[in-house]
Design a protein around this motif. Structure first.
Motif, mmCIF file in Angstrom:
data_model
loop_
_atom_site.group_PDB
_atom_site.id
_atom_site.type_symbol
_atom_site.label_atom_id
_atom_site.label_comp_id
_atom_site.label_asym_id
_atom_site.label_seq_id
_atom_site.Cartn_x
_atom_site.Cartn_y
_atom_site.Cartn_z
ATOM 1 N N PRO A 19 1.032 -1.247 -0.023
ATOM 2 C CA PRO A 19 0.012 0.121 0.019
ATOM 3 C C PRO A 19 0.752 1.113 -0.098
ATOM 4 C CG PRO A 19 0.070 -0.935 2.197
ATOM 5 C CD PRO A 19 0.920 -1.982 1.495
ATOM 6 N N ALA A 20 0.732 2.047 -1.015
ATOM 7 C CA ALA A 20 1.445 3.152 -1.182
ATOM 8 C C ALA A 20 0.575 4.545 -1.552
ATOM 9 C CB ALA A 20 2.455 2.932 -2.196
ATOM 10 N N ALA A 21 -0.673 4.521 -0.886
ATOM 11 C CA ALA A 21 -1.602 5.486 -1.610
ATOM 12 C C ALA A 21 -1.673 6.581 -0.347
ATOM 13 C CB ALA A 21 -2.756 4.974 -1.692
ATOM 14 N N GLY A 22 -0.844 6.705 0.533
ATOM 15 C CA GLY A 22 -1.077 7.580 1.863
ATOM 16 C C GLY A 22 -0.212 8.978 1.312
ATOM 17 N N ARG A 26 2.498 13.599 8.063
ATOM 18 C CA ARG A 26 3.261 13.778 9.191
ATOM 19 C C ARG A 26 4.573 14.138 8.897
ATOM 20 N NH1 ARG A 26 1.328 8.621 12.322
ATOM 21 N NH2 ARG A 26 1.247 7.903 10.231
ATOM 22 N N LYS A 33 3.993 10.426 0.211
ATOM 23 C CA LYS A 33 5.260 10.141 0.921
ATOM 24 C C LYS A 33 5.849 8.972 0.071
ATOM 25 C CE LYS A 33 4.342 7.995 4.786
ATOM 26 N NZ LYS A 33 4.596 7.416 6.426
ATOM 27 N N GLY A 100 -7.112 3.427 -2.155
ATOM 28 C CA GLY A 100 -8.498 4.023 -1.834
ATOM 29 C C GLY A 100 -8.386 5.259 -0.578
ATOM 30 N N TYR A 101 -9.117 5.193 0.185
ATOM 31 C CA TYR A 101 -9.240 6.545 1.214
ATOM 32 C C TYR A 101 -8.541 6.167 2.483
ATOM 33 C CZ TYR A 101 -11.439 9.094 -2.423
ATOM 34 O OH TYR A 101 -11.890 9.752 -3.559
ATOM 35 N N SER A 102 -8.537 4.578 2.717
ATOM 36 C CA SER A 102 -8.054 4.243 4.152
ATOM 37 C C SER A 102 -6.874 3.305 3.759
ATOM 38 C CB SER A 102 -8.952 3.571 4.973
ATOM 39 O OG SER A 102 -9.533 2.495 4.429
ATOM 40 N N ARG A 103 -5.861 3.097 4.543
ATOM 41 C CA ARG A 103 -4.859 1.923 4.355
ATOM 42 C C ARG A 103 -5.608 0.505 4.090
ATOM 43 N NH1 ARG A 103 -2.336 -2.079 6.344
ATOM 44 N NH2 ARG A 103 -0.004 -2.275 6.093
ATOM 45 N N SER A 106 -6.926 0.472 0.708
ATOM 46 C CA SER A 106 -5.939 0.170 -0.397
ATOM 47 C C SER A 106 -5.662 -1.526 -0.377
ATOM 48 C CB SER A 106 -4.775 0.999 -0.007
ATOM 49 O OG SER A 106 -5.132 2.667 -0.270
ATOM 50 N N ASP A 125 4.300 -1.879 4.004
ATOM 51 C CA ASP A 125 4.236 -0.360 3.772
ATOM 52 C C ASP A 125 5.286 0.022 2.927
ATOM 53 O OD1 ASP A 125 1.682 -0.223 5.397
ATOM 54 O OD2 ASP A 125 3.258 -0.055 7.243
ATOM 55 N N ALA A 126 4.816 0.711 1.817
ATOM 56 C CA ALA A 126 5.692 1.643 1.193
ATOM 57 C C ALA A 126 6.806 2.315 2.131
ATOM 58 C CB ALA A 126 5.197 2.680 0.111
ATOM 59 N N ALA A 127 6.283 2.756 3.322
ATOM 60 C CA ALA A 127 6.773 3.692 4.119
ATOM 61 C C ALA A 127 7.912 2.807 5.036
ATOM 62 C CB ALA A 127 5.796 4.451 5.232
ATOM 63 N N LYS A 234 9.481 2.792 10.123
ATOM 64 C CA LYS A 234 8.521 3.194 9.385
ATOM 65 C C LYS A 234 8.786 4.980 9.224
ATOM 66 C CE LYS A 234 4.169 4.165 10.074
ATOM 67 N NZ LYS A 234 2.607 3.676 10.382
HETATM 68 O O1 C5P Z 1 -0.466 6.270 7.553
HETATM 69 P P1 C5P Z 1 0.405 5.244 7.648
HETATM 70 O O2 C5P Z 1 1.901 5.715 7.645
HETATM 71 O O3 C5P Z 1 0.023 4.180 8.704
HETATM 72 O O4 C5P Z 1 0.303 4.234 6.307
HETATM 73 C C1 C5P Z 1 1.056 3.027 6.202
HETATM 74 C C2 C5P Z 1 1.091 2.757 4.728
HETATM 75 O O5 C5P Z 1 -0.195 2.578 4.371
HETATM 76 C C3 C5P Z 1 2.017 3.710 3.647
HETATM 77 O O6 C5P Z 1 2.731 3.048 3.008
HETATM 78 C C4 C5P Z 1 0.673 4.642 3.010
HETATM 79 O O7 C5P Z 1 1.194 4.929 1.721
HETATM 80 C C5 C5P Z 1 -0.266 3.486 2.893
HETATM 81 N N1 C5P Z 1 -1.687 3.953 2.750
HETATM 82 C C6 C5P Z 1 -2.364 3.590 1.626
HETATM 83 N N2 C5P Z 1 -3.663 4.290 1.267
HETATM 84 C C7 C5P Z 1 -4.124 5.154 2.337
HETATM 85 C C8 C5P Z 1 -3.358 5.355 3.494
HETATM 86 C C9 C5P Z 1 -2.201 4.772 3.491
HETATM 87 O O8 C5P Z 1 -2.082 2.917 0.826
HETATM 88 N N3 C5P Z 1 -5.315 5.662 1.937
#
Ligand code: C5P
Length: 257
Positions: A19-22, A26, A33, A100-103, A106, A125-127, A234
């Motif tokens: 998941p890399a959609a965030g 922060r 990110k 999507g809108y939440s992890r 996604s 996590d991509a992070a 992370k």
């Molecule tokens: O916000 P957080 O640091 O917990 O996000 C963890 C991972 O989830 C990140 O790699 C972020 O890109 C991903 N993510 C996502 N879709 C979202 C929110 C977060 O893929 N809507």
């Protein structure tokens, strides 16, 4: 772990969903990110390389920002990835889907794109761009040995307090409890799953969660912890970028990474 004890490419078909959609608010203003540079290379590319570095992983599904799938696809095309001859694709395939809108949403969209033959799924996590391959392999191995869900984790350095959160940020917060630190672990990714279990968890659990393993816990199934790694941290705040650059610089010096 020696090379011989690594999960082999001929074992149970294994895919990684990233998941890399965030937006990564922060970290401060700027690009999403996952697309920020570390050592001159986007964080996401490091994360993809970290998954593809495992001989067992033959597919990486990247979940891109909803409006950024084309950009992410061209980024993957532009970077040589492990096992691939320069500019080409090797033994690891890649897919990009919009997120999507939440992890949680996604990850679900990433799972929906998985071809049927994959029986083990990692969610990473991509992070967490710098997770070492030995940690990835240890997670896969524990799933192969029969655990429905596996998380890498580390003991905590800090004592943790449970508080009554203040209504206004910065206000003093009353302490409610001090959990026994020796029983706590800080959880990282990749988390590994039996595919059918993870899909069932995503279909059943609708609560907002911060990791995938907790959805499996809510199904009442066992989740096990394997040792995590300090370098799997992370990248969340600006200081984490400084640390990540330092880790990369050290790797370049010691093994020409
Ligand atoms: O916000 P957080 O640091 O917990 O996000 C963890 C991972 O989830 C990140 O790699 C972020 O890109 C991903 N993510 C996502 N879709 C979202 C929110 C977060 O893929 N809507």
């Amino acid at each position: 772990m020696s090379d011989d004890s690594r999960p082999s490419p001929t074992g149970v078909p294994t895919a990684a969903v990233i998941p890399a959609a965030g937006r990564g608010v922060r970290l401060g203003p700027g690009a999403p990110k996952a697309l920020r540079a570390l050592g001159g290379t986007p964080m996401l590319i490091h994360a993809v390389r970290a998954m593809a570095a495992s001989r067992a992983v033959s597919l990486v599904v990247v979940v891109a920002p909803p409006d950024g799938a084309a950009e992410v696809k061209s980024l993957l095309d532009a970077h040589a990835l492990p096992g691939a001859p320069s500019g080409g694709r090797g033994s690891t395939d890649f897919l990009v889907v919009p997120g999507g809108y939440s992890r949680q949403e996604s990850v679900k969209l990433g799972l929906d794109a998985l071809p049927p033959e994959y029986e083990i799924v990692l969610v990473h996590d991509a992070a967490r761009p710098l997770v070492p391959v030995d940690t990835v392999d240890a997670v896969i191995e524990a799933v192969r040995e029969g655990a429905p869900a596996v998380v890498p984790a580390l003991p905590l350095a800090d004592t943790v307090k449970e508080v009554e959160p203040a209504d206004t940020p910065g206000e003093a917060e009353p302490v409610v409890a001090t959990p026994d630190r020796s029983r706590l672990r800080a959880v990282q990714t990749p988390q590994g799953f039996d595919r059918a279990t993870l899909i069932r968890a995503h279909e059943t659990v609708t609560d907002n969660v911060t990791d995938d393993a907790s959805m499996v816990e809510q199904l009442g199934l066992p989740v096990v912890v394997v040792p995590g790694h300090a370098e799997a941290f992370k990248v969340t705040r600006p200081l984490d970028l400084v640390l990540a650059e330092a880790v990369l610089a050290r790797r370049r010096m010691t093994d020409g990474f």
